[in-house]
Design a protein around this motif. Structure first.
Motif, PDB file in Angstrom:
ATOM      1  N   TYR A  81      34.390  33.458  37.801  1.00 10.70           N
ATOM      2  CA  TYR A  81      34.420  34.910  38.012  1.00 10.70           C
ATOM      3  C   TYR A  81      35.496  35.266  39.050  1.00 10.70           C
ATOM      4  O   TYR A  81      36.296  36.193  38.843  1.00 10.70           O
ATOM      5  CB  TYR A  81      33.031  35.367  38.459  1.00 10.70           C
ATOM      6  N   ARG A  82      35.545  34.487  40.137  1.00 13.80           N
ATOM      7  CA  ARG A  82      36.565  34.756  41.166  1.00 13.80           C
ATOM      8  C   ARG A  82      37.953  34.527  40.603  1.00 13.80           C
ATOM      9  O   ARG A  82      38.879  35.299  40.807  1.00 13.80           O
ATOM     10  CB  ARG A  82      36.331  33.851  42.394  1.00 13.80           C
ATOM     11  N   SER A  83      38.078  33.437  39.844  1.00  9.16           N
ATOM     12  CA  SER A  83      39.358  33.069  39.257  1.00  9.16           C
ATOM     13  C   SER A  83      39.861  34.169  38.314  1.00  9.16           C
ATOM     14  O   SER A  83      41.031  34.555  38.342  1.00  9.16           O
ATOM     15  CB  SER A  83      39.149  31.753  38.507  1.00  9.16           C
ATOM     16  N   GLU A  84      38.963  34.703  37.513  1.00  8.20           N
ATOM     17  CA  GLU A  84      39.352  35.775  36.573  1.00  8.20           C
ATOM     18  C   GLU A  84      39.659  37.066  37.309  1.00  8.20           C
ATOM     19  O   GLU A  84      40.618  37.765  36.979  1.00  8.20           O
ATOM     20  CB  GLU A  84      38.224  36.036  35.566  1.00  8.20           C
ATOM     21  N   SER A  85      38.806  37.386  38.295  1.00  5.88           N
ATOM     22  CA  SER A  85      38.997  38.646  39.019  1.00  5.88           C
ATOM     23  C   SER A  85      40.330  38.664  39.758  1.00  5.88           C
ATOM     24  O   SER A  85      40.973  39.703  39.870  1.00  5.88           O
ATOM     25  CB  SER A  85      37.871  38.863  40.042  1.00  5.88           C
ATOM     26  N   ASP A  86      40.750  37.487  40.238  1.00  9.74           N
ATOM     27  CA  ASP A  86      42.009  37.406  41.002  1.00  9.74           C
ATOM     28  C   ASP A  86      43.240  37.494  40.110  1.00  9.74           C
ATOM     29  O   ASP A  86      44.348  37.652  40.612  1.00  9.74           O
ATOM     30  CB  ASP A  86      42.076  36.069  41.762  1.00  9.74           C
ATOM     31  N   THR A  87      43.052  37.323  38.800  1.00 12.03           N
ATOM     32  CA  THR A  87      44.239  37.203  37.935  1.00 12.03           C
ATOM     33  C   THR A  87      44.233  38.162  36.741  1.00 12.03           C
ATOM     34  O   THR A  87      45.084  38.055  35.862  1.00 12.03           O
ATOM     35  CB  THR A  87      44.334  35.754  37.387  1.00 12.03           C
ATOM     36  N   ASN A  88      43.291  39.104  36.708  1.00 13.98           N
ATOM     37  CA  ASN A  88      43.145  39.912  35.481  1.00 13.98           C
ATOM     38  C   ASN A  88      44.015  41.188  35.475  1.00 13.98           C
ATOM     39  O   ASN A  88      43.538  42.275  35.148  1.00 13.98           O
ATOM     40  CB  ASN A  88      41.670  40.262  35.231  1.00 13.98           C
ATOM     41  N   PHE A  89      45.283  40.995  35.792  1.00 12.10           N
ATOM     42  CA  PHE A  89      46.176  42.160  35.905  1.00 12.10           C
ATOM     43  C   PHE A  89      46.348  42.874  34.563  1.00 12.10           C
ATOM     44  O   PHE A  89      46.400  44.090  34.498  1.00 12.10           O
ATOM     45  CB  PHE A  89      47.534  41.723  36.466  1.00 12.10           C
ATOM     46  N   GLN A  90      46.454  42.093  33.490  1.00  9.90           N
ATOM     47  CA  GLN A  90      46.638  42.718  32.171  1.00  9.90           C
ATOM     48  C   GLN A  90      45.410  43.555  31.800  1.00  9.90           C
ATOM     49  O   GLN A  90      45.532  44.664  31.291  1.00  9.90           O
ATOM     50  CB  GLN A  90      46.868  41.630  31.118  1.00  9.90           C
ATOM     51  N   ASN A  91      44.227  43.009  32.078  1.00  9.44           N
ATOM     52  CA  ASN A  91      43.012  43.753  31.755  1.00  9.44           C
ATOM     53  C   ASN A  91      42.881  45.027  32.593  1.00  9.44           C
ATOM     54  O   ASN A  91      42.334  46.028  32.138  1.00  9.44           O
ATOM     55  CB  ASN A  91      41.780  42.869  31.921  1.00  9.44           C
ATOM     56  N   ARG A  92      43.404  44.966  33.832  1.00 10.66           N
ATOM     57  CA  ARG A  92      43.394  46.184  34.655  1.00 10.66           C
ATOM     58  C   ARG A  92      44.276  47.238  34.008  1.00 10.66           C
ATOM     59  O   ARG A  92      43.924  48.416  33.951  1.00 10.66           O
ATOM     60  CB  ARG A  92      43.913  45.892  36.060  1.00 10.66           C
TER      61      ARG A  92
END
Ligand code: GLU
Length: 321
Positions: A162-173
């Motif tokens: 979850y932390r890993s995804e939250s830190d890298t989900n720029f496209q989803n943002r």
């Protein structure tokens, strides 16, 4: 044609698929999410659940991997339950995009529509629709309780993922805010994105996913817990969504060669639904260029071919002891 299969034949097909596919090389772990990049690439399992609750499992079927995009199916079921088929079609859509899972272009091409709950855009919109509105914790409870009902046992978030995804989900943002611009996010934007990221980070086993698939195949009745999870009339809607976009831009090729509606995730999981017969899941981390597990695809195709099954074959199939 009328066709009869024995449980022993099905068990054997699962075991042979495992033996055939376990040494397949090729593909790479999802590299854009650091946690997934580091999962052991040799993990591999297959699980299949019949309508009477019989489970056949081989390999690493109790290893908890990131459910990722397979979660989109489970939350699509939740909003279908909460809103009904018509509203989901109107507010999200049911179309294949023919484009990668995180495509921004698809949103623009579909004239501001998220297309389907089974790509990132539609899945973020689906999370925005989950009731109770405006209540992040209540929404999460609804999502994870629905996972539990479908899979027959509790699943938890893998915090590191979850932390890993939250830190890298720029496209989803970017996707989320673009959808907001088109009035396709029906709750708080950051909350909806966070719920989506959290559901993708849930650790699941191949066995749990096979039970979930079997619940869909069994028209909403979980064959293991015997609990009714959703109304039978929603089952064909869910299977339609899966068959039209489950393998993203390779969905047509997949349906053509495997004969089974299936949904993949970049964690390496694949869930397949044979209506009225069984649910199947396979897991192996290395992915092809579209983000679909190389070994899991091969394993499920092998089972389908061995058993001579296909959702469009027009056969009436009976499974006997
Ligand atoms: N969490 C992943 C993402 O949003 C899921 C993608 C997938 O499994 O296809 O990029």
């Amino acid at each position: 044609m009328k066709k009869t299969l024995t449980k022993a034949q099905i068990k054997q097909a699962v075991e042979e698929a495992y033996a055939e596919c376990k040494d397949i090389k090729g593909g790479v772990n999802a590299h854009y999410i650091p946690y997934l990049a580091n999962v052991n690439p040799d993990l591999f399992g297959i699980s299949l659940t019949l309508m009477d609750g019989t489970v056949f499992s081989v390999g690493d079927t109790d290893y908890k991997f990131g459910i990722e995009s397979v979660s989109k199916v489970l939350t699509a079921i939740l909003i279908l339950k909460q809103y009904g088929a018509e509203a989901v079609l109107k507010q999200i859509g049911a179309d294949a995009t023919g484009l990668p899972f995180n495509s921004i272009f698809a949103i623009l091409l579909e004239n501001d529509h998220p297309s389907t709950p089974l790509v990132n855009a539609g899945a973020i919109t689906a999370c925005s629709m989950v009731q109770p509105q405006g209540d992040s914790w209540g929404k999460w409870e609804a999502i994870i309780n629905n996972f539990e009902a479908l899979c027959g046992s509790r699943a938890e978030v893998i915090d590191e993922l979850y932390r890993s995804e939250s830190d890298t989900n720029f496209q989803n943002r970017s996707i989320s805010w673009l959808l907001k611009n088109y009035n396709r996010i029906y709750d708080d934007v950051e909350m909806s994105l966070d719920l989506y990221t959290r559901q993708c980070s849930v650790g699941i086993t191949a066995e749990q996913l096979a039970i979930c698939a079997a619940t869909i195949a069994n028209k909403g009745d979980n064959p293991v817990t015997k609990q009714n999870v959703f109304a039978a009339e929603l089952a064909p809607k869910i299977t339609t969504l899966i068959s039209s976009v489950g393998f993203y831009q390779h969905t047509g090729d997949w349906m053509y060669t495997s004969g089974i509606p299936a949904k993949t995730g970049v964690g390496g999981g694949v869930l397949g639904v044979m209506p009225g017969l069984f649910g199947v899941a396979s897991f192996a981390p290395p992915l092809d260029d579209a983000g679909n597990s190389v070994k899991a695809q091969a394993a499920i195709k092998s089972i389908m071919n061995k058993l001579g099954l296909g959702v469009f074959n027009g056969d009436t199939v009976e499974i006997v002891d």
